[in-house]
Design an enzyme around this catalytic site. Structure first.
Site, PDB file in Angstrom:
ATOM      1  N   HIS A  61      63.575  79.203 113.211  1.00 18.18           N
ATOM      2  CA  HIS A  61      63.450  78.476 111.948  1.00 18.18           C
ATOM      3  C   HIS A  61      62.498  77.297 112.129  1.00 18.18           C
ATOM      4  CE1 HIS A  61      67.245  79.751 109.475  1.00 18.18           C
ATOM      5  NE2 HIS A  61      66.575  80.793 109.957  1.00 18.18           N
ATOM      6  N   TYR A  69      71.297  72.066 103.647  1.00 15.85           N
ATOM      7  CA  TYR A  69      72.334  71.022 103.750  1.00 15.85           C
ATOM      8  C   TYR A  69      72.405  70.340 102.387  1.00 15.85           C
ATOM      9  CZ  TYR A  69      72.168  71.285 108.896  1.00 15.85           C
ATOM     10  OH  TYR A  69      72.244  71.698 110.217  1.00 15.85           O
ATOM     11  N   PRO A  85      79.735  68.696 113.378  1.00 10.89           N
ATOM     12  CA  PRO A  85      78.717  69.759 113.433  1.00 10.89           C
ATOM     13  C   PRO A  85      77.533  69.548 112.498  1.00 10.89           C
ATOM     14  CG  PRO A  85      80.746  70.575 112.443  1.00 10.89           C
ATOM     15  CD  PRO A  85      81.030  69.210 112.943  1.00 10.89           C
ATOM     16  N   LYS A 107      74.660  69.721 117.037  1.00 10.69           N
ATOM     17  CA  LYS A 107      74.410  69.168 118.366  1.00 10.69           C
ATOM     18  C   LYS A 107      75.419  69.582 119.431  1.00 10.69           C
ATOM     19  CE  LYS A 107      70.721  67.326 117.360  1.00 10.69           C
ATOM     20  NZ  LYS A 107      69.983  68.581 117.468  1.00 10.69           N
ATOM     21  N   TYR A 112      66.714  66.547 115.118  1.00  9.79           N
ATOM     22  CA  TYR A 112      67.371  67.824 114.802  1.00  9.79           C
ATOM     23  C   TYR A 112      66.931  68.916 115.791  1.00  9.79           C
ATOM     24  CZ  TYR A 112      69.487  71.553 112.027  1.00  9.79           C
ATOM     25  OH  TYR A 112      70.271  72.612 111.612  1.00  9.79           O
TER      26      TYR A 112
HETATM   27  P1  FAS Z   1      84.272  75.058 124.546  1.00  8.31           P
HETATM   28  O1  FAS Z   1      85.442  74.434 123.841  1.00  8.31           O
HETATM   29  O2  FAS Z   1      83.406  76.014 123.819  1.00  8.31           O
HETATM   30  O3  FAS Z   1      84.789  75.842 125.833  1.00  8.31           O
HETATM   31  C1  FAS Z   1      85.839  75.319 126.623  1.00  8.31           C
HETATM   32  C2  FAS Z   1      86.548  76.499 127.268  1.00  8.31           C
HETATM   33  O4  FAS Z   1      87.557  75.964 128.146  1.00  8.31           O
HETATM   34  C3  FAS Z   1      87.244  77.370 126.247  1.00  8.31           C
HETATM   35  O5  FAS Z   1      86.907  78.726 126.450  1.00  8.31           O
HETATM   36  C4  FAS Z   1      88.721  77.095 126.485  1.00  8.31           C
HETATM   37  O6  FAS Z   1      89.532  78.225 126.221  1.00  8.31           O
HETATM   38  C5  FAS Z   1      88.728  76.729 127.954  1.00  8.31           C
HETATM   39  N1  FAS Z   1      89.893  75.934 128.338  1.00  8.31           N
HETATM   40  C6  FAS Z   1      90.527  74.985 127.614  1.00  8.31           C
HETATM   41  N2  FAS Z   1      91.618  74.544 128.276  1.00  8.31           N
HETATM   42  C7  FAS Z   1      91.661  75.241 129.465  1.00  8.31           C
HETATM   43  C8  FAS Z   1      92.564  75.248 130.559  1.00  8.31           C
HETATM   44  N3  FAS Z   1      93.645  74.482 130.562  1.00  8.31           N
HETATM   45  N4  FAS Z   1      92.315  76.078 131.611  1.00  8.31           N
HETATM   46  C9  FAS Z   1      91.207  76.872 131.589  1.00  8.31           C
HETATM   47  N5  FAS Z   1      90.323  76.932 130.562  1.00  8.31           N
HETATM   48  C10 FAS Z   1      90.565  76.109 129.505  1.00  8.31           C
HETATM   49  N6  FAS Z   1      78.776  72.903 117.474  1.00  8.31           N
HETATM   50  C11 FAS Z   1      77.595  73.069 116.839  1.00  8.31           C
HETATM   51  O7  FAS Z   1      76.555  72.737 117.405  1.00  8.31           O
HETATM   52  N7  FAS Z   1      77.567  73.608 115.564  1.00  8.31           N
HETATM   53  C12 FAS Z   1      78.718  74.017 114.924  1.00  8.31           C
HETATM   54  O8  FAS Z   1      78.673  74.516 113.809  1.00  8.31           O
HETATM   55  C13 FAS Z   1      79.960  73.882 115.563  1.00  8.31           C
HETATM   56  N8  FAS Z   1      81.120  74.308 114.963  1.00  8.31           N
HETATM   57  C14 FAS Z   1      82.316  74.130 115.627  1.00  8.31           C
HETATM   58  C15 FAS Z   1      83.536  74.544 115.059  1.00  8.31           C
HETATM   59  C16 FAS Z   1      84.756  74.359 115.736  1.00  8.31           C
HETATM   60  C17 FAS Z   1      86.055  74.803 115.095  1.00  8.31           C
HETATM   61  C18 FAS Z   1      84.763  73.737 116.993  1.00  8.31           C
HETATM   62  C19 FAS Z   1      86.081  73.484 117.719  1.00  8.31           C
HETATM   63  C20 FAS Z   1      83.564  73.330 117.572  1.00  8.31           C
HETATM   64  C21 FAS Z   1      82.337  73.538 116.894  1.00  8.31           C
HETATM   65  N9  FAS Z   1      81.119  73.155 117.453  1.00  8.31           N
HETATM   66  C22 FAS Z   1      79.933  73.308 116.847  1.00  8.31           C
HETATM   67  C23 FAS Z   1      81.089  72.572 118.731  1.00  8.31           C
HETATM   68  C24 FAS Z   1      81.165  73.688 119.739  1.00  8.31           C
HETATM   69  O9  FAS Z   1      80.166  74.625 119.475  1.00  8.31           O
HETATM   70  C25 FAS Z   1      81.077  73.047 121.091  1.00  8.31           C
HETATM   71  O10 FAS Z   1      80.096  72.027 121.131  1.00  8.31           O
HETATM   72  C26 FAS Z   1      80.814  74.031 122.169  1.00  8.31           C
HETATM   73  O11 FAS Z   1      81.786  75.032 122.094  1.00  8.31           O
HETATM   74  C27 FAS Z   1      80.856  73.264 123.483  1.00  8.31           C
HETATM   75  O12 FAS Z   1      80.977  74.178 124.492  1.00  8.31           O
HETATM   76  P2  FAS Z   1      81.950  73.876 125.744  1.00  8.31           P
HETATM   77  O13 FAS Z   1      81.738  72.489 126.192  1.00  8.31           O
HETATM   78  O14 FAS Z   1      81.739  75.002 126.654  1.00  8.31           O
HETATM   79  O15 FAS Z   1      83.430  73.855 125.127  1.00  8.31           O
HETATM   80  C1  PHB Z   2      76.374  77.165 111.738  1.00 11.86           C
HETATM   81  O1  PHB Z   2      75.563  78.070 111.467  1.00 11.86           O
HETATM   82  O2  PHB Z   2      77.552  77.398 112.076  1.00 11.86           O
HETATM   83  C2  PHB Z   2      75.922  75.725 111.656  1.00 11.86           C
HETATM   84  C3  PHB Z   2      74.575  75.456 111.502  1.00 11.86           C
HETATM   85  C4  PHB Z   2      74.160  74.135 111.428  1.00 11.86           C
HETATM   86  C5  PHB Z   2      75.097  73.111 111.497  1.00 11.86           C
HETATM   87  C6  PHB Z   2      76.459  73.400 111.649  1.00 11.86           C
HETATM   88  C7  PHB Z   2      76.871  74.718 111.726  1.00 11.86           C
HETATM   89  O3  PHB Z   2      74.692  71.817 111.402  1.00 11.86           O
END
Ligand code: FAS
Ligand code: PHB
Length: 389
Positions: free
Chosen positions: A72, A200, A292, A296, A384
């Site tokens: 994009h 957005y 989100p 980032k 961004y």
């Molecule tokens: P993660 O949380 O992805 O991974 C951590 C891992 O550790 C998981 O697999 C978990 O099961 C494991 N774990 C936890 N406790 C443990 C234990 N006791 N023993 C062993 N393993 C354990 N970011 C964006 O950029 N855009 C978005 O739109 C966006 N939407 C999101 C929506 C939600 C609902 C959430 C919660 C986050 C969102 N995020 C978004 C942020 C998300 O993408 C994180 O930044 C990303 O998953 C970070 O990756 P990790 O640091 O690997 O953490």
């Molecule tokens: C998504 O596609 O899930 C998404 C994209 C941009 C954002 C947040 C979420 O800022």
């Protein structure tokens, strides 16, 4: 059992770190408390910065992303009933890649399996020991059998609710937090995206985001109250509310359909300092959370593990501790700039409760300035697409 680095968590941070360390000849074991399918079932991020794209290429796992991902060149901001484009490529010479976190995780899992690096899924009771000594240990149980892994270092990539951050003594850890008074209700639908790029939207009824996973699968969000439940939102109610928050063209052309996933995510800004204590290093959501809005979260996990892999690689190859001693300061410098940008974009785009009409006029004035100022668009675009690692 012994290894060089135990990685706790098989999300993007843990898996990408594992691949980066493998390329540096460093042995790891990944411990994950969920099943592989559960991890892959989580619907999260959708936008990759160029730095994250480059890291996936660096570990040789970018092929499917380049084949199926959507580059994009810009995004659109919608306010006062009109859409305005921010051209990332014109402002920064850089673009972003739309490729779901689920697919990134799948590619990383497959890559780790392909090199024969071990991952223990459904590892229960993962606990960190002796992290302030030169001989840290991690214990866990699997199928009722207890295990201990002796290692040189532990990478806490276990997300916001994992055991790693709490393992740092309270007196050492300093945390900073801002909890936002709203959440995002998101749905996934097998429908073509309403626009070629993300939209957005700032509307008096609340924020909305039109995103996508492919040319046939869309991801939409609307701001919702924190006391709302997914089950209160039928698909029809969601689509009607989304259309109210978009411009007329988007509202009239959007293709609606049944949701294949629906969830509410709370929004917070959170940073824990330091990101290192003794032989434990935090990376990704275990150390920081961003709303989100600025896309980032996943990308900060990538820059953290880029720094950490270089630091640990230097420790083993050059017998130098300079990198690991500098890791926390280096990672936090980029983390705080991304936290600021995500906080700024969240404040600009959302309707806060108990605000006055004046506050909405201030948001619209800032957006109007933003889309008509090259300097302001360049600033937004460079944040961004991702500040340099
Ligand atoms: P993660 O949380 O992805 O991974 C951590 C891992 O550790 C998981 O697999 C978990 O099961 C494991 N774990 C936890 N406790 C443990 C234990 N006791 N023993 C062993 N393993 C354990 N970011 C964006 O950029 N855009 C978005 O739109 C966006 N939407 C999101 C929506 C939600 C609902 C959430 C919660 C986050 C969102 N995020 C978004 C942020 C998300 O993408 C994180 O930044 C990303 O998953 C970070 O990756 P990790 O640091 O690997 O953490
Ligand atoms: C998504 O596609 O899930 C998404 C994209 C941009 C954002 C947040 C979420 O800022």
């Amino acid at each position: 059992m012994r290894t060089q680095v135990v990685i706790i968590g098989s999300g993007p941070a843990g898996l990408l770190l594992g691949q980066l360390l493998h390329r540096r000849g460093v042995d790891t074991i990944v411990l994950e408390n969920r099943s592989r399918d559960y991890v892959l079932g989580r619907i999260r991020a959708g936008v990759l910065e160029q730095g994250t794209v480059a890291l996936l290429d660096e570990v040789g796992l970018g092929a499917r992303m380049h084949r199926e991902g959507l580059p994009h060149d810009g995004t659109e901001l919608c306010f006062d009933g009109r859409r305005h484009r921010i051209d990332f490529k014109e402002q920064t010479g850089t673009t972003v890649m739309v490729y779901g976190q689920t697919e990134v995780t799948r590619d990383l899992m497959d890559g780790r399996a392909a090199v024969g690096a071990p991952t223990v899924y459904e590892a229960d009771g993962v606990a960190l020991h002796d992290i302030a000594t030169d001989h840290p240990r991690v214990t866990y149980s699997k199928d009722g059998v207890s295990h201990e892994i002796q290692c040189d270092f532990i990478a806490g990539c276990d997300g916001f609710h994992g055991p790693s951050r709490p393992a740092i003594p309270v007196g050492v850890l300093k945390t900073y937090e801002r909890v936002y008074p709203f959440g995002w209700l998101g749905i996934l639908s097998e429908t073509p995206p309403v626009s070629d790029e993300l939209i957005y939207a700032n509307h008096e009824r609340g924020f909305a985001l039109c995103s996508m996973r492919s040319k046939t699968r869309s991801r939409y969000y609307i701001q919702c109250r924190l006391d709302e439940k997914e089950e209160e939102w039928s698909d029809g109610r969601f689509w009607d509310e989304l259309k109210r928050r978009l411009d007329e063209k988007a509202a009239s052309t959007i293709v609606t359909g049944p949701s294949i996933e629906k969830s509410i995510a709370p929004l917070r800004s959170f940073v824990a300092e330091p990101m290192r204590f003794g032989r434990l290093f935090l990376a990704g959501d275990s150390a920081h959370i961003v709303p989100p809005t600025g896309a980032k979260g996943l990308n900060l996990a990538a820059s953290d593990v880029h720094y950490l892999a270089n630091a640990l690689g230097e420790y083993y190859s050059a017998k130098s501790s300079a990198g690991i001693d500098h890791y926390s300061q280096q990672a936090l410098s980029r983390v705080w700039k991304a936290v600021r940008f995500s906080w700024w974009m969240t404040n600009l785009m959302h309707r806060f409760p108990n605000t006055e009409p004046f506050d909405y006029k201030m948001q619209v004035a800032e957006l109007d300035y933003l889309v008509h100022s090259k300097a302001a668009m360049t600033s937004m675009a460079e944040n961004y697409v991702g500040l340099p690692f």
